[in-house]
Design a protein around this motif. Structure first.
Motif, short mmCIF file in Angstrom:
data_model
loop_
_atom_site.label_atom_id
_atom_site.label_comp_id
_atom_site.label_asym_id
_atom_site.label_seq_id
_atom_site.Cartn_x
_atom_site.Cartn_y
_atom_site.Cartn_z
N ILE A 11 -28.71 -5.00 -14.77
CA ILE A 11 -28.07 -5.82 -15.80
C ILE A 11 -29.11 -6.39 -16.76
N LEU A 12 -30.21 -6.92 -16.20
CA LEU A 12 -31.26 -7.48 -17.06
C LEU A 12 -31.87 -6.41 -17.95
N ARG A 13 -32.05 -5.22 -17.37
CA ARG A 13 -32.66 -4.14 -18.16
C ARG A 13 -31.72 -3.66 -19.26
N MET A 14 -30.43 -3.57 -18.93
CA MET A 14 -29.46 -3.16 -19.95
C MET A 14 -29.38 -4.20 -21.07
N GLY A 15 -29.60 -5.46 -20.70
CA GLY A 15 -29.51 -6.52 -21.69
C GLY A 15 -30.73 -6.64 -22.57
N ALA A 16 -31.86 -6.07 -22.11
CA ALA A 16 -33.10 -6.17 -22.90
C ALA A 16 -33.06 -5.18 -24.05
N SER A 17 -33.58 -5.63 -25.21
CA SER A 17 -33.54 -4.74 -26.37
C SER A 17 -34.61 -3.66 -26.26
N GLU A 18 -35.65 -3.88 -25.49
CA GLU A 18 -36.65 -2.84 -25.23
C GLU A 18 -37.26 -3.06 -23.85
N TRP A 19 -37.78 -2.00 -23.29
CA TRP A 19 -38.34 -2.07 -21.93
C TRP A 19 -39.55 -1.15 -21.88
N PRO A 20 -40.65 -1.58 -21.27
CA PRO A 20 -41.83 -0.71 -21.24
C PRO A 20 -41.59 0.56 -20.44
N LEU A 77 -40.57 -9.91 -17.76
CA LEU A 77 -39.44 -9.53 -16.90
C LEU A 77 -39.71 -8.26 -16.11
#
Lengths: 157, 210
Positions: free
Chosen positions: B57-66, B143
């Motif tokens: 959920i947190l990852r889907m909510g983030a606008s970008e992820w490394p 995060l």
């Protein structure tokens, strides 16, 4: 089921798990290098590999396939709970614009701005691979164009 | 008119049984230990669902992820995943050996499983040391790191518990506790170990590859 047959099956499943792991790692490496932005294909392929492996570990190594309904019922009741959990959590955190910013950033309600918090680490987001992230690429493009416009929550979408 | 209470002597008048006594076991038609471990594993599924679900959920909510490949040693951990799968297979081989009554083979296969499990823990500890000391990748940084340490940390704790449990079973087996007819204790430890393996298969995909 005789012991010999079961041992033979276990060996086959073991080989299958190793092959699936190898495929998954190679697919992940290629995907992260060449089609990182195409999440559907990258994540879909990886999750498919993971669920196939999980299925064989759960139903064969853990012998669930050969258990009765009492044992199966002890575990399978968690499936609707997992779905319920995801459905209940998604509208709160997953789609709330207040949380909708990058991983190395946080929203400051005092200034109404998003700030980078990647201090103290060799954070790749800030060191050389910004071009990999559309969100940061967009920021750089704006900075190069001389725009002073800052990012606000939700602007990444 | 009822009798006075003083005349009631429980030692004489109280019935011996307050429920019907049957000549069969009214419990569930599976071994109690096995039933208990599956209830426990059900709670463990919900525990890791909370961790993994929150991560998704947190990852889907983030606008970008490394890209994890830029932060983590994927190939080393892929080797570690291979080791954990091998340990699961040796656990199955050990259980098959004891069910055939071959205690020597059981001790050999089970010892190998403990060795592989310990190796997994050692590699993960090395990874933590490299990330925390060499790369200064602390959970507070962002995060990505906080979710990484929470999920892999709790899983690592489960692996350590599994290794200790398997070691205890190994010692008991060498003292002659288990046989072809009495091996439920081995099966319970094996089920826990397979579950730990199963969780890692999902974590490796979600955290290291996606």
């Amino acid at each position: 089921m005789s012991d010999n047959h079961e041992t033979f099956s276990v060996f086959k499943i073991f080989i299958l798990l190793l092959i699936m792991t190898a495929i998954e790692v190679v697919y992940g490496e290629i995907g992260n290098r060449y089609f990182y932005e195409q999440k559907f294909w990258l994540w879909g392929g990886l999750l498919l590999c993971a669920f196939i492996k999980g299925y064989y570990i759960f139903f064969y190594f853990m012998h669930v396939k050969y258990e009765g309904m009492i044992v199966k019922g002890n575990v399978l009741f968690t499936v609707p709970l997992i779905i319920y959990f995801m459905i209940m959590l998604t509208p709160d955190t997953g789609t709330n614009p207040q949380f909708n910013y990058g991983v190395a950033q946080q929203f400051d309600p005092m200034t109404n701005e998003v700030e980078h918090i990647g201090h103290g680490s060799r954070n790749v987001v800030n060191h050389g691979v910004r071009h990999l992230y559309p969100y940061l690429r967009e920021q750089d493009a704006k900075a190069n164009a001389g725009s002073a416009e800052d990012t606000v929550p939700g602007s990444g979408h | 008119m009822s009798q006075p209470l003083a005349s009631y002597d429980p030692a004489v008048d109280a019935p011996v049984h307050h429920h019907p006594v049957y000549d069969y076991d009214s419990g569930p038609p599976v071994d109690r230990g096995k039933f208990a471990i599956w209830v426990f594993l059900g709670t463990e599924i919900m525990f890791f669902t909370a961790l993994i679900g929150t991560y998704i959920i947190l990852r889907m909510g983030a606008s970008e992820w490394p890209n994890p490949a830029h932060r983590l040693a994927v190939m080393i951990t892929a080797g570690n995943t291979f080791i954990l799968i091998v340990s699961s297979a040796t656990v199955v081989a050990a259980l098959n050996a004891i069910q055939r009554g071959d205690r020597q083979k059981f001790i050999k296969w089970w010892g190998l499983s403990i060795l592989f499990g310990s190796f997994f823990v050692a590699v993960q500890m090395y990874e933590y040391w490299a990330l925390l000391v060499q790369h200064e990748a602390y959970p507070k940084n962002d995060l990505f790191w906080s979710t990484f340490y929470v999920m892999t940390g709790f899983h690592g704790f489960h692996v350590i518990v599994g290794v200790i449990w398997m070691f205890c079973v190994w010692i008991a087996a060498m003292r002659g506790k288990y046989s072809a007819k009495n091996n439920v204790g081995i099966e319970l430890a094996g089920l826990y170990w397979h579950f730990v393996d199963l969780v890692w298969v999902l974590l490796f995909t979600l955290v290291y590859l996606m």
